[in-house]
Design an enzyme around this catalytic site. Structure first.
Site, mmCIF file in Angstrom:
data_model
loop_
_atom_site.group_PDB
_atom_site.id
_atom_site.type_symbol
_atom_site.label_atom_id
_atom_site.label_comp_id
_atom_site.label_asym_id
_atom_site.label_seq_id
_atom_site.Cartn_x
_atom_site.Cartn_y
_atom_site.Cartn_z
ATOM 1 N N TRP A 1 42.734 -43.785 -17.234
ATOM 2 C CA TRP A 1 44.134 -43.482 -17.097
ATOM 3 C C TRP A 1 44.331 -43.003 -15.505
ATOM 4 C CZ3 TRP A 1 47.224 -45.124 -20.269
ATOM 5 C CH2 TRP A 1 48.580 -44.899 -20.593
ATOM 6 N N ASP B 1 50.716 -39.832 -9.281
ATOM 7 C CA ASP B 1 52.247 -39.446 -9.298
ATOM 8 C C ASP B 1 52.705 -39.285 -10.630
ATOM 9 O OD1 ASP B 1 52.379 -42.257 -9.569
ATOM 10 O OD2 ASP B 1 54.179 -42.296 -8.806
ATOM 11 N N GLU C 1 52.261 -42.194 -13.108
ATOM 12 C CA GLU C 1 50.887 -42.270 -13.197
ATOM 13 C C GLU C 1 50.499 -43.623 -12.786
ATOM 14 O OE1 GLU C 1 51.548 -42.278 -17.941
ATOM 15 O OE2 GLU C 1 50.640 -40.539 -17.654
ATOM 16 N N GLU C 2 50.968 -43.918 -11.656
ATOM 17 C CA GLU C 2 50.591 -45.330 -11.047
ATOM 18 C C GLU C 2 50.115 -45.183 -9.549
ATOM 19 O OE1 GLU C 2 53.843 -48.321 -12.770
ATOM 20 O OE2 GLU C 2 54.390 -47.186 -11.050
ATOM 21 N N GLU D 1 62.899 -45.311 -23.845
ATOM 22 C CA GLU D 1 62.669 -45.105 -22.396
ATOM 23 C C GLU D 1 63.508 -45.882 -21.457
ATOM 24 O OE1 GLU D 1 58.980 -46.910 -20.828
ATOM 25 O OE2 GLU D 1 58.332 -44.550 -20.594
#
Ligand code: NOJ
Ligand code: NOJ
Length: 664
Positions: free
Chosen positions: A147, A203, A206-207, A474
């Site tokens: 992750w 960030d 999550e990227e 989302e």
């Protein structure tokens, strides 16, 4: 972003969603919002374990991201989503929804436990690194997947949410509970922020590895509020005091794109990272870190600052052309907005949380101008104001003279200090009581009215894409507007609630930005150094293993293809006792992958790197060793830099490795 972190199948963008149903067209916007707020709060509660209807397998107080386990699997709990959700719930509780207190207290209990989980980044003790883990199983155990980690916004956001509740307790006879139960959790988070605020990290999406605006701004908030809160409790937080000005300095000097006139979401990114930097990151930051009593200086990027308003325009404009559902909307009006224009997750769509935050930040900014009784337009913010109010010009617009502000506790004159007082508006907002009108006074009120109308436009866009049952996923499809990705997403619902609070004039207590010291003349990013972390036992945390360990940062150069990831495996428990899928690595400086583990002293650690392919785990050929020394003062750190070797043993699913006590 390169391939390896693309963890979720993108195919779902083709899924058909439910038909869009417009909420009864007969409702006014106010009525729609009031109704949706109730639905959203109920939807949030349904996602909190174990009593929430959709979260019955979750542990007590765990906020699940969403109940869906496919497209994508969101049945996990993120520190960030949980903290931002309970932040909204805190404020609902403060205005009278008494039944929410037990929800907040359950959350506190869950977070005390979460802090102690052994994570792929390490533990709470002794280095605090485990606090940077973003994602956990819903029974508060370790998530083993590769992750984007660490994500150090989590501890900052949790500290902010917990201090919001402490603020309430201090006004309501809860000093002892605040000190014994909650403050020990907050302290771990504040120390983590003080120690690690400048590290390269991922960030909120999550990227992207680097330093991220949202994260840094939230960290600054947590440290400023932490220093005040410590004092109110009769303690001190010297690390908060020493680091807050440094974080402020970093924030003020690094995140502005002068050419594009917008906040730059991520800096210190890997070579080859090539996005515009326009990103709702700044909106979520400005909304989360809004302080009603704060100044509008650019340095702090409050909603009323010229830089945030200019960024708002650049951000909104970036979606006008790219989403087909925005076709035909007025060029100066509200549109559907998403994370960032280059987004490709599920095909790159508008997100509810983003469009709602586009509204929320404008309500915040208008409230700050109203509180200050004046509004200054400069060349940075001029284009933003002109799109709403064509005759806007550079200069200061004053409120009609005698402008007073109404609060729940009485009236204040604009500019008057209101620190420590609850700061939501009573009904009927401020109004002029003055004698000698002021020529520009009506322009002031007209500009604020046009900002509010513009903000309402974003809420109306969300309303258009609200399904009959009122629960948000989302995203909503860029072409059809149908909902997609992660149904009943907790923080979409929470974002509706905070938007409503701000629109109704309900503001979180000031966190003290108005009283901060001037920025240091040069920034220092070293952080506060190693700290002493301890489980919050009285809040319900289990004791943790405090035996002395040596921290090892394993690094390996491994070029991977889309869909493959790297793990490290070895003969100690943090390396899974040779399980191939226990300790995931992360590539913040791809192709270098890294993992932090804690090893016993005076031990020969055997290890090997493992490539995770869609169908199997492939060990590299041969084992490696590293020998740990004596523990010394308990602060010994080692690191490696290896190059991955060719393939060796292949572990397929349903295979039981004889050396290991587990099967796959
Ligand atoms: C999952 C993350 O949560 C999301 O933000 C990201 O866009 C996708 N992975 C793709 O990397
Ligand atoms: C993906 C988002 O990008 C991330 O910010 C969020 O924490 C997770 N999904 C869970 O909602």
């Amino acid at each position: 972003m390169h391939g390896p972190l693309a963890l979720v199948l993108f195919a779902a963008s083709a899924l058909a969603g439910p038909a869009i149903e417009q909420r009864q067209a007969t409702l006014s916007l106010d009525e729609f919002i009031a109704q949706e707020r109730r639905i959203a709060v109920a939807g949030v509660l349904a996602n909190i374990g174990p009593d929430g209807a959709s979260a019955q397998n979750a542990s007590r107080g765990v906020v699940i991201a969403g109940p869906g386990i496919v497209n994508p699997d969101y049945r996990y709990t993120w520190t960030r989503d949980s903290a931002m959700t309970i932040h909204a719930i805190n404020e609902e509780f403060f205005v009278g929804n008494a039944s929410l207190q037990s929800t907040i207290e359950d959350y506190i209990y869950a977070e005390a436990i979460r802090q102690t989980v052994n994570t792929p980044l390490g533990d709470l003790y002794p280095w605090g690194t485990g606090l940077g883990e973003p994602k956990y199983q819903i029974n508060l155990t370790r998530f083993h997947g590769v992750w984007g980690r660490p994500q150090p916004d989590g501890p900052a956001l949790r500290a902010i949410t917990l201090m919001g509740y402490i603020d309430y307790l201090l006004d309501n006879g809860g000093m002892a509970q605040a000190k014994r139960i909650i403050w020990p959790i907050v302290v771990n988070d504040l120390l983590f922020v003080a120690q690690y605020w400048s590290i390269i990290s991922y960030d909120l999406w999550e990227e992207v590895a680097g330093n991220s605006f949202f994260t840094i701004q939230s960290m600054h908030h947590s440290l400023v509020e932490g220093a005040h809160m410590a004092t109110r409790l009769g303690y001190t937080c010297p690390q908060c005091e020493s680091q807050a000005p440094q974080v402020a300095c970093f924030l003020a000097n690094n995140f502005w794109n002068e050419t594009g006139q917008h906040v730059l979401a991520n800096i210190n990114t890997p070579e080859g990272f090539s996005r515009s930097g326009i990103d709702s990151n700044f909106l979520l930051g400005a909304a989360e870190n809004f302080d009603i009593d704060a100044p509008c200086d650019n340095a702090y990027y409050q909603p009323c600052s010229s830089r945030i308003l200019a960024s708002h325009k650049a951000y909104v404009d970036s979606f006008r052309e790219i989403y087909p559902i925005n076709a035909g909307r007025p060029a100066n009006g509200a549109v559907a907005t998403g994370r960032y224009p280059e987004d490709t997750y599920y095909g790159g769509n508008p997100w509810y949380i983003c469009t709602l935050n586009a509204a929320e930040v404008l309500y915040d900014a208008a409230a700050q101008f109203r509180r200050q009784g004046q509004l200054t337009i400069d060349s940075t913010s001029l284009p933003f104001f002109q799109q709403l109010y064509p005759s806007a010009a550079v200069g200061t617009y004053n409120a009609p003279s005698g402008w007073w502000q109404r609060h729940s506790w009485g009236w204040s004159r604009w500019g008057e200090k209101t620190w420590g007082k609850p700061s939501w508006w009573g009904p009927g907002r401020g109004y002029g009581r003055g004698r000698n009108g002021n020529q520009r006074g009506s322009a002031f009120t007209d500009i604020l009215a046009s900002m509010t109308t513009y903000a309402d436009g974003f809420v109306s866009v969300v309303r258009e894409y609200t399904p009959a049952n009122g629960s948000y996923s989302e995203q909503y499809n860029r072409t059809t507007g149908e909902m997609l990705s992660a149904y009943d997403l907790t923080w979409s619902l929470a974002a509706f609630v905070t938007m409503t609070q701000r629109r109704n004039g309900q503001y979180p207590a000031s966190w003290g930005l108005r009283d901060v010291a001037p920025l240091p003349s040069s920034c220092n990013t070293a952080g506060a150094g190693p700290q002493n972390y301890a489980p919050a036992i009285e809040a319900g945390a289990p004791p943790v293993d405090m035996s002395c360990t040596v921290q090892i940062t394993f690094r390996v150069n491994a070029t991977t293809t889309f869909g493959t990831n790297i793990y490290i495996s070895g003969n100690i428990s943090d390396l899974g006792n040779w399980a191939p899928d226990y300790e995931p690595m992360t590539p913040p400086s791809y192709p270098i992958w890294e993992a932090i583990v804690e090893a016993p002293p005076n031990t020969v650690v055997s290890y090997a790197y493992v490539q995770q392919n869609p169908a199997n785990y492939t060990f590299e050929v041969g084992n490696r060793t590293i020998t740990t020394p004596d523990c010394g003062n308990g602060r010994v750190q080692l690191s490696t830099l290896d190059a991955i070797r060719g393939p060796g043993t292949v572990i397929t699913e349903n295979y039981c490795n004889p050396d290991v006590t587990r099967c796959w």
